[in-house]
Design a protein around this motif. Sequence first.
Motif, PDB file in Angstrom:
ATOM      1  N   GLU B  67       0.737  -1.292   0.114  1.00 53.39           N
ATOM      2  CA  GLU B  67       0.139  -0.187  -0.010  1.00 53.39           C
ATOM      3  C   GLU B  67       0.726   1.306  -0.114  1.00 53.39           C
ATOM      4  O   GLU B  67       0.361   2.517   0.184  1.00 53.39           O
ATOM      5  CB  GLU B  67      -0.817   0.041   1.242  1.00 53.39           C
ATOM      6  N   GLY B  68       2.072   1.077   0.100  1.00 52.70           N
ATOM      7  CA  GLY B  68       2.972   2.240  -0.161  1.00 52.70           C
ATOM      8  C   GLY B  68       3.323   2.827   1.249  1.00 52.70           C
ATOM      9  O   GLY B  68       4.035   4.060   1.205  1.00 52.70           O
ATOM     10  N   PHE B  69       3.311   2.182   2.368  1.00 51.42           N
ATOM     11  CA  PHE B  69       3.613   2.818   3.525  1.00 51.42           C
ATOM     12  C   PHE B  69       4.771   2.554   3.898  1.00 51.42           C
ATOM     13  O   PHE B  69       5.789   3.417   4.377  1.00 51.42           O
ATOM     14  CB  PHE B  69       2.754   2.451   4.637  1.00 51.42           C
ATOM     15  N   LEU B  70       5.369   1.269   3.800  1.00 48.46           N
ATOM     16  CA  LEU B  70       6.645   0.756   4.287  1.00 48.46           C
ATOM     17  C   LEU B  70       7.689   0.325   3.060  1.00 48.46           C
ATOM     18  O   LEU B  70       7.287   0.392   1.870  1.00 48.46           O
ATOM     19  CB  LEU B  70       6.187  -0.465   4.973  1.00 48.46           C
ATOM     20  N   ASP B  71       8.838   0.262   3.319  1.00 47.08           N
ATOM     21  CA  ASP B  71       9.830  -0.278   2.284  1.00 47.08           C
ATOM     22  C   ASP B  71      10.753  -1.621   3.149  1.00 47.08           C
ATOM     23  O   ASP B  71      11.007  -1.414   4.499  1.00 47.08           O
ATOM     24  CB  ASP B  71      10.829   0.690   1.778  1.00 47.08           C
ATOM     25  N   ALA B  73      14.420  -3.743   3.205  1.00 47.47           N
ATOM     26  CA  ALA B  73      15.492  -4.028   2.518  1.00 47.47           C
ATOM     27  C   ALA B  73      15.773  -5.474   2.976  1.00 47.47           C
ATOM     28  O   ALA B  73      15.937  -5.625   4.239  1.00 47.47           O
ATOM     29  CB  ALA B  73      16.553  -3.060   3.072  1.00 47.47           C
ATOM     30  N   ALA B  74      16.186  -6.190   1.851  1.00 45.60           N
ATOM     31  CA  ALA B  74      16.450  -7.576   2.321  1.00 45.60           C
ATOM     32  C   ALA B  74      17.669  -7.945   3.266  1.00 45.60           C
ATOM     33  O   ALA B  74      18.688  -7.003   3.206  1.00 45.60           O
ATOM     34  CB  ALA B  74      16.742  -8.414   1.045  1.00 45.60           C
ATOM     35  N   LYS B  75      17.109  -8.642   4.273  1.00 43.68           N
ATOM     36  CA  LYS B  75      18.381  -8.791   5.565  1.00 43.68           C
ATOM     37  C   LYS B  75      18.695  -7.520   6.189  1.00 43.68           C
ATOM     38  O   LYS B  75      19.691  -7.768   6.958  1.00 43.68           O
ATOM     39  CB  LYS B  75      19.440  -9.743   4.747  1.00 43.68           C
ATOM     40  N   SER B  76      17.962  -6.474   6.029  1.00 46.39           N
ATOM     41  CA  SER B  76      18.514  -5.430   6.618  1.00 46.39           C
ATOM     42  C   SER B  76      17.367  -4.692   7.612  1.00 46.39           C
ATOM     43  O   SER B  76      17.591  -4.540   8.528  1.00 46.39           O
ATOM     44  CB  SER B  76      18.941  -4.234   5.528  1.00 46.39           C
ATOM     45  N   GLY B  77      15.958  -4.668   7.149  1.00 44.83           N
ATOM     46  CA  GLY B  77      15.045  -4.092   7.880  1.00 44.83           C
ATOM     47  C   GLY B  77      13.904  -3.474   7.145  1.00 44.83           C
ATOM     48  O   GLY B  77      13.815  -3.213   5.970  1.00 44.83           O
ATOM     49  N   TRP B  78      12.910  -3.376   8.031  1.00 45.58           N
ATOM     50  CA  TRP B  78      11.792  -2.432   7.360  1.00 45.58           C
ATOM     51  C   TRP B  78      11.762  -1.040   7.777  1.00 45.58           C
ATOM     52  O   TRP B  78      12.488  -0.827   8.768  1.00 45.58           O
ATOM     53  CB  TRP B  78      10.344  -2.939   8.030  1.00 45.58           C
ATOM     54  N   TYR B  79      11.463  -0.099   6.744  1.00 47.24           N
ATOM     55  CA  TYR B  79      11.673   1.288   7.210  1.00 47.24           C
ATOM     56  C   TYR B  79      10.347   1.900   6.709  1.00 47.24           C
ATOM     57  O   TYR B  79       9.587   1.565   5.674  1.00 47.24           O
ATOM     58  CB  TYR B  79      12.593   2.113   6.281  1.00 47.24           C
ATOM     59  N   VAL B  80       9.674   2.820   7.656  1.00 42.40           N
ATOM     60  CA  VAL B  80       8.562   3.938   7.325  1.00 42.40           C
ATOM     61  C   VAL B  80       9.146   4.724   5.966  1.00 42.40           C
ATOM     62  O   VAL B  80      10.153   5.595   6.396  1.00 42.40           O
ATOM     63  CB  VAL B  80       8.209   4.703   8.589  1.00 42.40           C
TER      64      VAL B  80
END
Lengths: 239, 239
Positions: B67-71, B73-80
Motif C-alpha cells: 500500500e506504499g507505507f513501508l519499504d 530491504a532484504a536482510k536489513s530491515g523495514w523502514y517507514v
Amino acid sequence: MVTARTTTRGAPGARSNLADRIYQRLKAEMNDFRVVPGDRLSEAEIGLRFGVSRTPVRQALFRLRDEGFLDVAAKSGWYVRPLDFAKLDDLYDLRITLELASVARLCARSRGSDAELDRLRATWLVPVSGRLENPREVGALDEEFHASLVRAAGNAEISRVHADVTERIRVVRRLDFTRSDRISATYFEHAKILRAVMHYKADQAAMLLRAHIEQSKIEVRKITLSTLFEARSRPRGTR
Amino acid sequence: MVTARTTTRGAPGARSNLADRIYQRLKAEMNDFRVVPGDRLSEAEIGLRFGVSRTPVRQALFRLRDEGFLDVAAKSGWYVRPLDFAKLDDLYDLRITLELASVARLCARSRGSDAELDRLRATWLVPVSGRLENPREVGALDEEFHASLVRAAGNAEISRVHADVTERIRVVRRLDFTRSDRISATYFEHAKILRAVMHYKADQAAMLLRAHIEQSKIEVRKITLSTLFEARSRPRGTR
DNA sequence: GTAGACCATCTGGTATACAAGTTAGTACAC
DNA sequence: GTGTACTAACTTGTATACCAGATGGTCTAC
C-alpha cells in the motif's frame, strides 16, 4: 488500491525473492485463462507445482487478495473472485475519469514538449501494412497506448492507479481483441485521439477518448462467463 | 492500488486472524505519529510487542508495503517510507480529479434522490455553536465529508481509490486541523460546497471544491518533517 | 589517530511443524 | 431408498527452526 509496486529494484525480472515470482506467475495464469473466476486454489498445491514452500505462496496469495483478485475462506480455501460486471463497469468509468483528466492536462502542455507523444505516434500512426494482428500483442499495445497517455500527463499516482485498473480489467479487455474488426477500430480511434492531442484540441480529444473507452466497455458487457471458459480450453497460440 | 479491503466479513472489529489485527494496529501507530517516516521496524520486535509470532507480523508488513507505507530491504530491515512531498502533491491532484468527477455526477443526479446529501447537511450546515473543535474529530469528520460526496456519486471503485488516497495523505492532512482558523475555514467551505451541490450548481460546486482541496494542499506543503516529530512528542489529547 | 579486516549479532527469506476448523464421503440405522 | 452421524482427509492459521546475507563494533597493523 493499493497497489502493484516493484519493491526489489534492479535488473528487470531478476526478482530475488520467491514471493514476487509466485505472484507474477499466478497473475499470468489468470491472464492466460489458465485459472478463471470461480476456480479453487490450494496453497499446498501451488507450492508443489512451483517447487516452493507454502510461505512465499501465501505472500503472493494475500497480495492478490488485497488487490481484489482472490478471496480466502478461513480453513476452507482460496477462490478466484467471480466476475463482477457492475464492478467492471465502475472500473471502466474510473478509467475514463483518469484518462480524461490526463488528456486535459496533456492538451494544456507547453508547446514543444512532445517526447512521449512522439513515441506513441511511431506506434499508432502507421500504415495498415505495419499493424500488428496477434490479439495478444495488440492487447498489450492497447494497454501501453493508454498508459502512455496517462504517464505523459506527469502524475505518478494517477499513473499507478490507472495501471491497477488496467490489471483488473485485463482479463475481459483482452477478449475484445479476438475480433479483427475491433483491432482495426482500435488503430483507427487511437490515431484520431493522438492527432487531437498533438494539435491541442482538448475538447475533441476528450470526446474521442470517452467514446473509445465507452465502446470498449460495451463490448466487455457482451463477455459472458462461458466465453472465459471457452478461452481456457483453446490452445495457447490463439489466445 | 491496492487497497484496503475487508476480507473477513461479519461483526465489525471481530477480525478472527491476527494478521489483520496487527495491520490495523500498525497503521494506527503511524496515524498517531507513534512511528514516523524514517523509523525502522523489526519483525521480531513487533511480534514481541504484540505477543504474536513473526508470521502474522510479516503478513501485515507486506500489506503495508504494497500500500506504499513501508519499504523492506532484504536482510536489513523495514523502514517507514520518508515523506515524499512530490507524491503528496500528486495524491492531492488525484483526489481533486476523483472528487470533481463525483461532484459532477452528483450535480447531474435526478431530482429528489438526496438521501446521502441530507446526512451531510445535518453535519455541516450547523450553527457555530454546534461545531466540533477537537482536531482529531474534525479531521475524521473532514475525511467523512469528502468520502460521502464521492460515495454519493455511486461508483464503488472510485470510492475505494479515494479511500486509499485518504489513507495515504492522512498523516499530513490531520496536522492541518491543529489550527483553529483552518477548522472554521473547513466548516465554511464545506457548507458552501454542499449548498452548491444541493442546488445542482455544477460549475460552482466544482470551482469551490477544487479551491478547497488546493488550499489544503498548500497548507500541507508547509508541513515539514520536524512538525511530525514534534507531534510525536506531544501528549495524546492534543493531537 | 586512522584505515582496514574480522567476527559476533541481528536482519529478513524460506521451510517446516503443529493446531484447529471445514469438507466430503461413507457406513449405518431406519 | 433416504437421512444422519461419524470420521478421515484436506484446508488455512500460526508458531518455530534454520539459513544466508547485511551490519556495526572492535581489534590490529601501520
